[in-house]
Design an enzyme around this catalytic site. Structure first.
Site, PDB file in Angstrom:
ATOM      1  N   LYS A  95       0.810  -1.229   0.000  1.00  0.00           N
ATOM      2  CA  LYS A  95       0.000   0.000   0.000  1.00  0.00           C
ATOM      3  C   LYS A  95       0.837   1.269   0.000  1.00  0.00           C
ATOM      4  O   LYS A  95       0.414   2.297  -0.514  1.00  0.00           O
ATOM      5  CB  LYS A  95      -0.975   0.005   1.178  1.00  0.00           C
ATOM      6  CG  LYS A  95      -2.173  -0.907   0.977  1.00  0.00           C
ATOM      7  CD  LYS A  95      -3.240  -0.642   2.017  1.00  0.00           C
ATOM      8  CE  LYS A  95      -4.468  -1.494   1.762  1.00  0.00           C
ATOM      9  NZ  LYS A  95      -4.263  -2.901   2.165  1.00  0.00           N
TER      10      LYS A  95
ATOM     11  N   GLU B 109     -10.608   7.387   3.840  1.00  0.00           N
ATOM     12  CA  GLU B 109     -11.247   6.494   4.804  1.00  0.00           C
ATOM     13  C   GLU B 109     -10.297   5.334   5.066  1.00  0.00           C
ATOM     14  O   GLU B 109      -9.374   5.093   4.300  1.00  0.00           O
ATOM     15  CB  GLU B 109     -12.547   5.944   4.231  1.00  0.00           C
ATOM     16  CG  GLU B 109     -12.389   4.748   3.277  1.00  0.00           C
ATOM     17  CD  GLU B 109     -11.717   5.087   1.947  1.00  0.00           C
ATOM     18  OE1 GLU B 109     -11.697   6.282   1.576  1.00  0.00           O
ATOM     19  OE2 GLU B 109     -11.200   4.153   1.300  1.00  0.00           O
TER      20      GLU B 109
ATOM     21  N   SER C 168       1.960  -9.643  -0.872  1.00  0.00           N
ATOM     22  CA  SER C 168       1.591  -8.225  -0.747  1.00  0.00           C
ATOM     23  C   SER C 168       1.930  -7.604   0.598  1.00  0.00           C
ATOM     24  O   SER C 168       2.126  -6.390   0.686  1.00  0.00           O
ATOM     25  CB  SER C 168       0.100  -8.051  -1.036  1.00  0.00           C
ATOM     26  OG  SER C 168      -0.676  -8.912  -0.222  1.00  0.00           O
TER      27      SER C 168
HETATM   28  C1  LIG Z   1      -5.086  -4.001   1.667  1.00  0.00           C
HETATM   29  C2  LIG Z   1      -4.322  -5.228   1.398  1.00  0.00           C
HETATM   30  C3  LIG Z   1      -4.674  -6.101   0.338  1.00  0.00           C
HETATM   31  C4  LIG Z   1      -5.890  -5.919  -0.521  1.00  0.00           C
HETATM   32  O1  LIG Z   1      -5.901  -4.797  -1.309  1.00  0.00           O
HETATM   33  P1  LIG Z   1      -5.679  -4.840  -2.898  1.00  0.00           P
HETATM   34  O2  LIG Z   1      -6.048  -3.468  -3.322  1.00  0.00           O
HETATM   35  O3  LIG Z   1      -6.587  -5.894  -3.449  1.00  0.00           O
HETATM   36  O4  LIG Z   1      -4.262  -5.160  -3.128  1.00  0.00           O
HETATM   37  C5  LIG Z   1      -3.845  -7.197   0.084  1.00  0.00           C
HETATM   38  N1  LIG Z   1      -2.755  -7.443   0.835  1.00  0.00           N
HETATM   39  C6  LIG Z   1      -2.403  -6.648   1.871  1.00  0.00           C
HETATM   40  C7  LIG Z   1      -1.181  -6.994   2.651  1.00  0.00           C
HETATM   41  C8  LIG Z   1      -3.166  -5.517   2.184  1.00  0.00           C
HETATM   42  O5  LIG Z   1      -2.806  -4.739   3.219  1.00  0.00           O
END
Ligand SMILES: *Cc1c(COP(=O)(O)O)cnc(C)c1O
Length: 399
Positions: A94, A116, A383
């Protein structure tokens, strides 16, 4: 796939029949101004240099591509690689779009960034980026979420953002979106809205996608350097879809590379407790754009659920909807049980504790690796890291 529509929205912000600006007429000019400013500012050398320097020296980019040898051997079949977005400053992907958005706000001469947050992950990443860039930040969060997400609330306070508790409606994410948007509309000339994924009205899905696309750009080069070929399959989890589109974008023209987005099947696709928007959703409008969503017959969003709070969104980014329809990307669903199994396996075989969101992608990689040959490869977008989920999982599994 050379269909350019797969990569850029049309002038009205549509990917095929998804996206657009389903907003009151007076807002359309405001959104179009943001689009024009973004197109101009993001091409300047000053903006690009500053973003690149922050990505390198602050976020710690490029994040490595790592061969998960022990996991691959345990599962058998294809070799599994991980793009380590969990190693970024603040622990997830993010930060990539939050720094972009904060920097854009500064270059556009805005005085405040408003957003938000649900579980607080977007709030923390944005508060971090705003502290870094030196711009005021205001985060709206439902009171129910504030009570649940103590560590993130504390971090946002320490980082100096203004946290606005939302006490209306169900006091969760949806109400926080409404409250934040109202605050933004008080002065859209001086404020800017910073959305948390590739969702919302045009141009947000494009802007967030562009800032996240560094993930795939790096990964493509890194993988070629390591393996002398492209991965056979890419896998990423999909909530709103930002980390997935971030990985996929650089590979869209590589027809030989298969792509899979993984949604949360929660407690099962035959129960109401899931958030498998692309798998089971229907077309409709939500939060200012057209997409697949989980809704009732009248078009009202239904409650959704995932063990990973970052994945429980009733809609999904418009580009993913289009990529599903043209069959460039396949979307699959993974339930809580498989997610937890992958969470523990990756932790114990590799010493990497993944975010529960990312564990959905790892689970699907483990499932299909078995069916593939040793010569084949899978690249998973890891992610985020699982510090935020560690206590919950330990309790849940009585560790
Ligand atoms: C917020 C989040 C997601 C989901 O958001 P996407 O916009 O679909 O990427 C996935 N993995 C992590 C670690 C997150 O914090």
């Amino acid at each position: 796939m050379t269909d350019s529509n797969a990569n850029m929205p049309d002038a009205k912000g549509y990917f095929g029949e998804y996206g657009g600006q389903i907003i009151p007429p007076q807002l359309i000019d405001i959104m179009n101004d943001i689009n024009d400013a973004y197109d101009k500012v993001s091409q300047t050398a000053g903006f690009q240099d500053e973003l690149q320097e922050l990505n390198a020296d602050y976020v710690g980019r490029p994040s490595p591509v790592y061969f998960a040898k022990r996991l691959s051997e345990k599962v058998g079949g294809a070799r599994i690689f991980l793009k380590r977005e969990d190693l970024n400053h603040t622990g997830a992907h993010k930060i990539n779009h939050c720094i972009g958005e904060a920097l854009l706000a500064k270059y556009m001469g805005k005085t405040k960034v408003i957003a938000e947050t649900g579980a607080g992950q977007h709030g923390v990443a944005l508060a971090t980026a705003c502290a870094l860039v030196g711009i005021d930040c205001e985060i709206h969060m439902g009171e129910v979420d504030i009570a649940k997400e103590h560590p993130n609330v504390t971090k946002m306070k320490i980082l100096g953002c203004k946290l606005v508790p939302v006490s209306r409606g169900t006091r969760t994410l949806k109400d926080a979106v409404d409250s934040a948007f109202e605050a933004y509309l008080e002065d859209p000339v001086n404020y800017i809205y910073a959305i948390g994924s590739v969702v919302g009205p045009h141009p947000f899905p494009k802007i967030v996608r562009d800032f996240q696309s560094i993930v795939g750009k790096e990964a493509r080069e890194q993988f070629l350097a390591k393996e002398n070929k492209l991965p056979d399959v890419l896998i990423a989890c999909v909530g709103g879809g930002s980390n997935a589109i971030g990985l996929f974008t650089a590979f869209l023209d590589d027809a030989e590379v298969k792509m899979i987005g993984v949604e949360p099947a929660g407690k099962g696709l035959d129960t109401p407790d899931h958030a498998a928007t692309l798998t089971l959703g229907t077309k409709g409008a939500l939060h200012g754009f057209e997409c697949y969503n989980i809704q009732d017959k009248e078009g009202n969003p239904l409650p959704v659920y995932s063990i990973a709070s970052g994945l429980d969104y009733p809609g999904v980014g418009p580009q993913h909807c289009y990529l599903k329809d043209i069959k460039r990307v396949n979307y699959e669903a993974v339930d809580d049980k498989a997610c937890l199994d992958a969470f523990i396996k990756l932790s114990r075989l590799e010493g990497i504790i993944p975010a529960l969101e990312s564990a959905h992608a790892v689970a699907h990689a483990m499932k299909i690796a078995k069916t593939m040959s040793k010569e084949e490869t899978i690249l998973v977008n890891l992610s985020g890291r699982g510090d935020k989920d560690a206590d919950f999982v330990a309790d849940y599994l009585s560790l």
